[in-house]
Design a protein around this motif. Structure first.
Motif, PDB file in Angstrom:
ATOM      1  N   ALA A  44       0.826  -1.213   0.000  1.00 34.03           N
ATOM      2  CA  ALA A  44       0.000   0.000   0.000  1.00 34.03           C
ATOM      3  C   ALA A  44       0.859   1.262   0.000  1.00 34.03           C
ATOM      4  O   ALA A  44       0.363   2.357  -0.228  1.00 34.03           O
ATOM      5  N   GLY A  45       2.169   1.107   0.294  1.00 35.07           N
ATOM      6  CA  GLY A  45       3.057   2.262   0.232  1.00 35.07           C
ATOM      7  C   GLY A  45       3.859   2.558   1.476  1.00 35.07           C
ATOM      8  O   GLY A  45       4.605   3.525   1.512  1.00 35.07           O
ATOM      9  N   ALA A  46       3.720   1.741   2.519  1.00 33.69           N
ATOM     10  CA  ALA A  46       4.538   1.944   3.718  1.00 33.69           C
ATOM     11  C   ALA A  46       5.999   1.666   3.373  1.00 33.69           C
ATOM     12  O   ALA A  46       6.299   0.835   2.522  1.00 33.69           O
ATOM     13  N   LYS A  47       6.911   2.382   4.023  1.00 39.74           N
ATOM     14  CA  LYS A  47       8.335   2.267   3.711  1.00 39.74           C
ATOM     15  C   LYS A  47       9.083   1.262   4.580  1.00 39.74           C
ATOM     16  O   LYS A  47      10.122   0.766   4.210  1.00 39.74           O
ATOM     17  N   ASP A  48       8.572   1.002   5.787  1.00 38.76           N
ATOM     18  CA  ASP A  48       9.248   0.096   6.710  1.00 38.76           C
ATOM     19  C   ASP A  48       8.244  -0.268   7.799  1.00 38.76           C
ATOM     20  O   ASP A  48       7.121   0.246   7.814  1.00 38.76           O
ATOM     21  N   PHE A  49       8.649  -1.147   8.704  1.00 34.05           N
ATOM     22  CA  PHE A  49       7.771  -1.483   9.820  1.00 34.05           C
ATOM     23  C   PHE A  49       8.588  -1.780  11.058  1.00 34.05           C
ATOM     24  O   PHE A  49       9.753  -2.155  10.964  1.00 34.05           O
ATOM     25  N   VAL A  50       7.987  -1.552  12.202  1.00 32.56           N
ATOM     26  CA  VAL A  50       8.591  -1.922  13.478  1.00 32.56           C
ATOM     27  C   VAL A  50       7.572  -2.775  14.221  1.00 32.56           C
ATOM     28  O   VAL A  50       6.368  -2.603  14.062  1.00 32.56           O
ATOM     29  N   VAL A  51       8.079  -3.710  15.009  1.00 29.46           N
ATOM     30  CA  VAL A  51       7.218  -4.636  15.733  1.00 29.46           C
ATOM     31  C   VAL A  51       7.099  -4.202  17.185  1.00 29.46           C
ATOM     32  O   VAL A  51       8.070  -3.768  17.801  1.00 29.46           O
ATOM     33  N   LYS A  52       5.875  -4.294  17.706  1.00 28.41           N
ATOM     34  CA  LYS A  52       5.643  -4.001  19.124  1.00 28.41           C
ATOM     35  C   LYS A  52       6.030  -5.238  19.924  1.00 28.41           C
ATOM     36  O   LYS A  52       5.847  -6.347  19.433  1.00 28.41           O
ATOM     37  N   PRO A  53       6.492  -5.125  21.153  1.00 28.47           N
ATOM     38  CA  PRO A  53       6.798  -3.862  21.849  1.00 28.47           C
ATOM     39  C   PRO A  53       7.971  -3.129  21.188  1.00 28.47           C
ATOM     40  O   PRO A  53       8.855  -3.759  20.622  1.00 28.47           O
ATOM     41  N   PHE A  54       7.919  -1.816  21.262  1.00 30.45           N
ATOM     42  CA  PHE A  54       8.909  -0.990  20.585  1.00 30.45           C
ATOM     43  C   PHE A  54      10.279  -1.067  21.231  1.00 30.45           C
ATOM     44  O   PHE A  54      10.407  -0.999  22.440  1.00 30.45           O
ATOM     45  N   HIS A  55      11.305  -1.225  20.397  1.00 30.91           N
ATOM     46  CA  HIS A  55      12.691  -1.146  20.845  1.00 30.91           C
ATOM     47  C   HIS A  55      13.245   0.153  20.272  1.00 30.91           C
ATOM     48  O   HIS A  55      13.277   0.316  19.048  1.00 30.91           O
ATOM     49  N   PRO A  56      13.651   1.081  21.128  1.00 27.09           N
ATOM     50  CA  PRO A  56      14.117   2.389  20.643  1.00 27.09           C
ATOM     51  C   PRO A  56      15.119   2.316  19.495  1.00 27.09           C
ATOM     52  O   PRO A  56      14.983   3.049  18.519  1.00 27.09           O
TER      53      PRO A  56
END
Length: 119
Positions: free
Chosen positions: A95-107
């Motif tokens: 859909a156009g997202a550039k990247d992703f991060v998985v929860k829980p967030f790691h700074p």
């Protein structure tokens, strides 16, 4: 320093991500708790970057990415997903997202994704 719109239906997650972003030297210029609100805020604020939760009420994150891309084809979006949502991450990237991060967030991972997307 990037101006960032944080989108998540959970206030705790918005707070946590805002804290990580601010400690990384970024400015959180807005928050939204569903996809519809994200599109409206994007249109008003024109952030450099959006962090977008995938699963939300009213409008899912993937539909919100599509809506934001209609407003601004160059919009930069990083998806935030819970474990086990890999199939949705693929749809978000399409859909156009550039990247992703998985929860829980790691700074470190959050900062790495931002650096990758906005340079």
């Amino acid at each position: 320093m990037a101006k960032i719109l944080v989108v998540d239906d959970a206030a705790f997650m918005r707070m946590q991500l805002t804290d990580i972003l601010q400690k990384g030297g970024h400015e959180v210029i807005g928050q939204a708790e569903n996809g519809q609100e994200a599109i409206e805020k994007y249109n008003q604020l024109r952030p450099d970057l959006v962090t977008m939760d995938i699963t939300m009420p009213v409008m899912e994150g993937i539909d919100a990415v599509k809506g934001i891309k209609q407003i601004d084809p160059g919009a930069k979006v990083i998806m935030c997903s819970a474990m086990g949502q890999q199939h949705m991450v693929v749809a978000a990237i399409q859909a156009g997202a550039k990247d992703f991060v998985v929860k829980p967030f790691h700074p470190d991972r959050v900062h790495e994704a931002i650096k990758k997307v906005i340079g």
